[in-house]
Write a protein that holds these residues in place. Sequence first.
Motif, short mmCIF file in Angstrom:
data_model
loop_
_atom_site.label_atom_id
_atom_site.label_comp_id
_atom_site.label_asym_id
_atom_site.label_seq_id
_atom_site.Cartn_x
_atom_site.Cartn_y
_atom_site.Cartn_z
N SER A 139 0.82 -1.21 0.00
CA SER A 139 0.00 0.00 0.00
C SER A 139 0.85 1.26 0.00
O SER A 139 2.01 1.25 0.44
N GLY A 140 0.27 2.33 -0.51
CA GLY A 140 0.95 3.62 -0.51
C GLY A 140 1.27 4.08 0.89
O GLY A 140 2.31 4.71 1.14
N GLU A 141 0.40 3.75 1.85
CA GLU A 141 0.60 4.15 3.24
C GLU A 141 1.85 3.47 3.82
O GLU A 141 2.67 4.10 4.49
N ASP A 191 1.69 0.66 -4.57
CA ASP A 191 0.66 1.65 -4.89
C ASP A 191 1.27 3.05 -4.89
O ASP A 191 1.28 3.74 -3.87
N LYS A 192 1.80 3.46 -6.06
CA LYS A 192 2.48 4.75 -6.15
C LYS A 192 1.50 5.91 -5.97
O LYS A 192 1.86 6.95 -5.40
N GLU A 193 0.29 5.75 -6.48
CA GLU A 193 -0.70 6.82 -6.32
C GLU A 193 -1.05 7.02 -4.85
O GLU A 193 -1.22 8.13 -4.37
N GLY A 194 -1.15 5.89 -4.13
CA GLY A 194 -1.41 5.98 -2.70
C GLY A 194 -0.28 6.66 -1.97
O GLY A 194 -0.49 7.42 -1.02
N PHE A 195 0.95 6.39 -2.44
CA PHE A 195 2.13 7.05 -1.86
C PHE A 195 2.04 8.56 -2.06
O PHE A 195 2.29 9.34 -1.14
N LYS A 196 1.67 8.97 -3.28
CA LYS A 196 1.54 10.40 -3.57
C LYS A 196 0.48 11.04 -2.68
O LYS A 196 0.62 12.17 -2.22
N THR A 197 -0.62 10.31 -2.45
CA THR A 197 -1.69 10.81 -1.58
C THR A 197 -1.18 11.06 -0.17
O THR A 197 -1.46 12.09 0.44
N GLU A 198 -0.40 10.11 0.34
CA GLU A 198 0.16 10.27 1.69
C GLU A 198 1.14 11.43 1.74
O GLU A 198 1.20 12.16 2.74
N MET A 199 1.90 11.61 0.66
CA MET A 199 2.84 12.72 0.59
C MET A 199 2.10 14.05 0.64
O MET A 199 2.50 14.99 1.33
N GLU A 200 0.98 14.12 -0.09
CA GLU A 200 0.18 15.35 -0.08
C GLU A 200 -0.43 15.62 1.29
O GLU A 200 -0.52 16.76 1.72
#
Length: 874
Positions: free
Chosen positions: A382-384, A412-421
Amino acid sequence: MKDLTANEIRNIWIYFFKERGHNVEESASLIPNNDKTLLWINAGVAPLKKYFDGTVIPKNPRIVNAQKCIRTNDIDNVGKTARHHTFFEMLGNFSIGDYFKDEIIPWAFEIMTSDKYFGFDKDRLYMTIYPTDEETKKAWMDLGVDESHIIKSKHNFWEIGSGPCGPDTEIYYDRGIEYGDVDVSVMKDDIENDRFVEFWNIVFSQYNSKPELKRSEYPELPSKNIDTGLGFERLVCLIQDVETNFETDLFMPLLNQLGEFTGIPYTGQMSYKVIVDHVRTVVFAVSDGAVLSNEGRGYVLRRLLRRAVKHGKQLGITEAFLYKMVDTVITTMGSFYSYLKDHRDLTIKVIKIEENKFLETLVQGEKILEDLIKNNKTKIISGEKAFTLYDTYGYPLELTVEIAENEGLTVDKEGFKTEMEKQKERARSARKNVISMNNQNEEYINFKEQSKFTGYSTLNGNTKVLKSFTEGVVLENTPFYAESGGQIGDKGIIQKGNKEYNVLDVQKLPNGQFIHFIENNDLEDGDLVEARVDEDTRLLIMDNHSATHLMFAALREIIGSHVSQQGSQVTNENLRFDFNNYDNLTDELLLEIEEKVNQKISDNIEIDISEKTIEEAKALGAIAEFGEKYSDKVRVIDMNYTIDLCGGTHVHNTGVIKKFAIASIESKGSGIYRIVGHANKSIENIRNQFVGFHKEMDKLMVKVDKLLLEAKENDIDINFSFVRNEEIIGSYQDIINKRLEFAKLQEDVRKFEKEYKELVKIKVFKNVDDFLKLAEDGKIIIRTENIDKDSLKPLADRLLEKLGKGFVFIANVSSNKVTFIAKSNVEIHAGNIAKAAAIVTGGNGGGRPDMAQAGGRDTTKVDEALLKVKELTK
């Protein structure tokens, strides 16, 4: 083809064009100067843009260079292909409105084919041209190039948006069918291959691109330019006739050294290529002043270094090793880039520190990642989870992706980006709420009328409102300083008649005017007002600002000339200064820096403030402020000890500052450190550094007070005395003293606690005979109060020892909890009895037949629990 080393090839290039009237332009730093569009210098022409756009007219319109470059947009291809690199050199020759096709094409043919120079076989050379560029085709054919070796391609036109553009001709070398059974169509279609290798591009910048026109309608430029770029590593590979760039003498010394580290010779392994490529990049970047960090170019370097370390681990290298390769890079490249030797020690130090730091985080991160992969049923990380690895353990997303893919998982790179945001949003929310300039850009940009700053010589004055915005006003003349160069904006009063408006902040508008932010603004354009700066606040700001300059100079003198400013903030409360270094500063060094600044303050140095041209200031050795851009006229602050370019407000004599103190130092990431200090009256704010210490001291004293109360209840004679030091001398020594005071209190409390426990044991064991009198049928079942938990087991041991054969059960009540200890050397099961008692009091526990411990929360049922024990042991 001639047998040439890389250094010989580079020198031939420079010599050839120097012989033809070119000025040799020294390779620019990899860190762009005054070009925010670039993270790194990434092409040979990049540092010469000032000449091509007319900003600067070169003394000689003919230029030759060998420019070092960094590109990391396709980092994943490094090691997989023959020619991808993150660090490379671009050879170039340039004409700024001087020669054109008639000169450059014959020169290009001569340097390539003449035995005096590179000695290529002309029959193995191919040239691509733009389909309508018959002039270039004729020029090549006139030199003896066969028409079949001139390939027309629509790709041969250099154009980026509107502005100068033109056709180009690219030069290819045919390496033979052993490098691929392909035909010349790969050049026409611009298809990457290993047989026909493009190594030189010559751009004929002759047209002015206009989006509304067809290319055939572009007007010609009045001044035509030549811009060429030749890939140095490719050229060396072709001349030395090796399979890939990595087998040239630019890389082989590093590859051989790596083979010595692993015990396995280089035979083309991808990891070897990645490591030697990346270590070259890091060595050159650090030598050029780049610092490894978590953002911008610093993050790029950290990513490269960590990627190299990770590949080293795959080869079985478990300790820091990249720093050992620095000398090999210098040996290979130092004859041309001699400055590498000057930065050797610092480069080794920073790489070694970063390597060791990453090896530590890798161990933690890899273990967590292994667990994630092992226990993953979805085949997706998961991105998290990926973000936790990145944020908490410094584990790059790229490494997580690589390792996961090797194990057949995806991330999950998109999930990673979400957590970064989310993290960025948390950071934004934590900042103080200020008025956003961006929300008013259009209105501010359209306001052109200029105002004048008078605050260098006065702190008040009568003026008028030039422009009133909803959130504030621009004054015709203002003594208020607008936030700039790290110095905060002034505060004070704007008064119209009897009505006063508090100035909350002052900022610069896009066109240079100062806007004064005020609450409940009802001022109108043209209103006559009085502007008054808060004098006390401004004077403290001036003290701290001048002290900042003195401290920066002291850092350079004491730590080293490599120290450069990485950011600063000057307020009335303190000064904050960020700088680069490769080690944390010791207390002794900080005290030395502080002492040096105070020495310069006590010297009562008259500060000379003048306006000079930028050339005059540089000739004086003036140092620029971090991130600032300067016009032709600059403000020079000469403190005798240091000369700086600065637009901020300063004292007229260092003696006005009176005193300076360092309050703290902290690391902001690899190689960046932040010092907070105070000058003059703001030194009192050094007490803010004591808050954390005092909180911890208070916690310790709460613990002591609790033990003293217990001692009193148990009739134990023990004392503890502590008086906190509230005095300061106004120095970093205060921080050291407070740290020592806290450490001493910790040790004193530890000793006090140990002494108290010993006294409790003594008292408990004094009562052994009394407890033995309570024995019935070889069993002692008793209730005690406030006996230290560390004394309970020894007490039970002593009682059982005295009994010889039997059973001991103790219920000790302390701090609203009950602890049960059971010991047995008969048939009574200590664990079962202890558990039964615990259940009665709302707890749990148990243990072995001979020894058990349990606990309960309900102390009102202790007597009931003891009855239960007696019942079970009948």
